[in-house]
Design an enzyme around this catalytic site. Structure first.
Site, mmCIF file in Angstrom:
data_model
loop_
_atom_site.group_PDB
_atom_site.id
_atom_site.type_symbol
_atom_site.label_atom_id
_atom_site.label_comp_id
_atom_site.label_asym_id
_atom_site.label_seq_id
_atom_site.Cartn_x
_atom_site.Cartn_y
_atom_site.Cartn_z
ATOM 1 N N GLY A 21 72.427 66.376 99.575
ATOM 2 C CA GLY A 21 71.282 66.044 100.299
ATOM 3 C C GLY A 21 71.871 65.040 101.495
ATOM 4 O O GLY A 21 72.963 64.652 101.624
ATOM 5 N N ASP A 137 57.798 63.950 91.878
ATOM 6 C CA ASP A 137 58.097 64.578 92.937
ATOM 7 C C ASP A 137 58.382 66.207 92.314
ATOM 8 O O ASP A 137 59.216 66.643 92.636
ATOM 9 C CB ASP A 137 59.561 64.286 93.719
ATOM 10 C CG ASP A 137 59.950 65.039 94.730
ATOM 11 O OD1 ASP A 137 58.991 65.666 95.252
ATOM 12 O OD2 ASP A 137 60.955 65.083 95.183
#
Length: 456
Positions: A21, A137
């Protein structure tokens, strides 16, 4: 930055990259001391090694909270250590792909399979809640699915212990945009009911093929829809859809607790099969799943407008979920703390360069004395699906790119290239994705690069 075949912490031999990421890379590695395969999550500060403290505390927090959860359907955390300016988390290695990737490849899942997957994840989250840990999340990005259908929840990077935040404290919006609960989208700290909502949104996506509140690439649009409760009614009917809608209730107090979700989904799994109409074609465009996951490494923290840190007050949270401050200040781009005291002209948007069926648009969204914030939008101009993309251009010698989000950067001399991250690779005809970064410009104003976009 670690590299293949490197030995880190004196025992972990890097064997290859699993995924990446904006500020983290996940490696497959061999634990030479215990002779086993592990996953190593390397977290780097976006500001460079000198600011390594930026990632130290979150990494230790993730390790401490993740290690509390000993459950067959949660990825285990083995260790955490620091080396050469990076923090490393040693995790259980699971040969798998994310639920996002599975849905993009196969389309919506059958109701019984959704219930089975959901029960496993719910049982892991129930165990976390029992230990006082909120995941924070839950999304298709963070559900890993093996080839034989085993599902596990991963990435406790935004988890927190219950009681760490006062119930009335206003915080930044944390999580994957399309899957956060209304109270989180409104800027308040989430709790166990927020995990229930996010799991409900994840199961809705698995069943319908698109997120419950749409898949706009504009974060503010999604958050406004969530806060206002503008949910798209599911096409499917029956017990599973009813359970998911209960989980997606706007009022946290009206949602079932996670242990109850486990029992409800178990009942769906054991109920007799009933014929269910196939979703219409519009729900089969599962690239919406990828668009809804347009985040950094599967998640993002929004804390205010570009160029200005968020400074909301600490108003008391009203009962249930009332809509507090307007969401116009919420943005998907990281906040820019450097500001300018002089007026710097913002160049006009770069004209679209069309090549190989895709185009790339270069927009400068904010500028200051020695830098700028840039958003690049990739558009599929083909009559068929785009399976992957890469945008390249020449970077002036004095310029530098840092804090990239929603893309992977590579360089060859003055030429830089940004490719998709997998979850944002597939674009239907006339669909778009975007990535952004901070551009360091020591002198002058940002230039207007000639972009090249091609399919990969």
């Amino acid at each position: 930055m670690a590299f293949e075949d490197q030995l880190v912490n004196g025992r972990y031999r890097i064997a290859g990259e699993v995924g990446r990421g904006a500020t983290s890379v996940v490696w497959r590695a061999v634990d030479e001391r215990l002779d086993r395969i592990v996953a190593i999550k390397q977290l780097d500060s976006p500001w460079g090694p000198a600011h390594g403290a930026d990632v130290c505390d979150p990494a230790i927090q993730e390790a401490r909270l993740g290690s509390r959860i000993d459950h067959p359907y949660a990825i285990g955390v083995h260790d955490v250590f620091e080396e050469s300016g990076s923090m490393y988390l040693v995790l259980e290695y699971l040969p798998s792909r994310s639920l996002t990737e599975l849905l993009v490849a196969q389309g919506p899942l059958p109701p019984r399979e959704v219930a089975r997957l959901g029960r496993r994840i719910a049982s892991a989250l129930a165990a976390a809640h029992a230990k006082g840990v909120v995941h924070g999340d839950v999304s298709p990005n963070n559900v890993l699915v093996t080839g034989d259908g085993i599902a596990k929840i991963t990435d406790f990077g935004y988890s927190r212990a219950v009681g760490d935040e006062p119930a009335d404290r206003v915080v930044g919006v944390v999580g994957t945009p399309a899957y956060v609960a209304p109270e989180v989208a409104a800027g308040y700290a989430g709790g166990c009911p927020s995990d229930v909502f996010s799991l409900g949104a994840t199961l809705y996506t698995a069943l319908e093929g698109c997120p419950p509140f749409g898949a706009s690439i504009r974060t503010t649009s999604i958050l406004r829809r969530i806060v206002s409760g503008r949910l798209t009614p599911p096409h499917h009917e029956g017990p599973l859809a009813d359970i998911i809608l209960r989980m997606l209730d706007h009022d946290p107090a009206a949602r079932p607790a996670m242990p109850e979700v486990v029992d409800l989904l178990r009942a769906v799994m054991t109920a007799p099969d009933r014929p269910v109409a196939a979703p219409p074609r519009r729900h089969r465009r599962v690239a919406a799943v990828a668009a809804a996951s347009l985040v950094v490494a599967g998640s993002l923290v929004w804390a205010g407008t570009a160029g200005e840190p968020q400074t909301r007050g600490t108003a008391e949270v009203p009962p249930a979920v009332a809509v507090p401050a307007p969401l116009s200040s919420v943005t998907a781009a990281p906040p820019v703390v450097a500001t300018s005291s002089r007026a710097v002209p913002v160049p006009k948007p770069m004209q679209e360069i069309r090549q190989a069926g895709c185009s790339a648009r270069f927009d400068i969204t904010n500028v200051w004395n020695d830098g700028a914030q840039v958003l690049v939008t990739v558009h599929n101009d083909r009559p068929t699906r785009l399976s992957g993309w890469v945008v390249s251009w020449k970077l002036p010698a004095e310029n530098d790119i840092r804090q990239l989000w929603s893309g992977a950067l590579s360089r060859q001399g003055p030429t830089v290239a940004v490719r998709d991250l997998g979850w944002n690779a597939l674009l239907e005809p006339d669909a778009s994705a975007s990535f952004g970064f901070i551009l360091d410009v020591p002198s002058g104003t940002p230039g207007r690069p000639q972009l090249t976009c091609r399919q990969t």
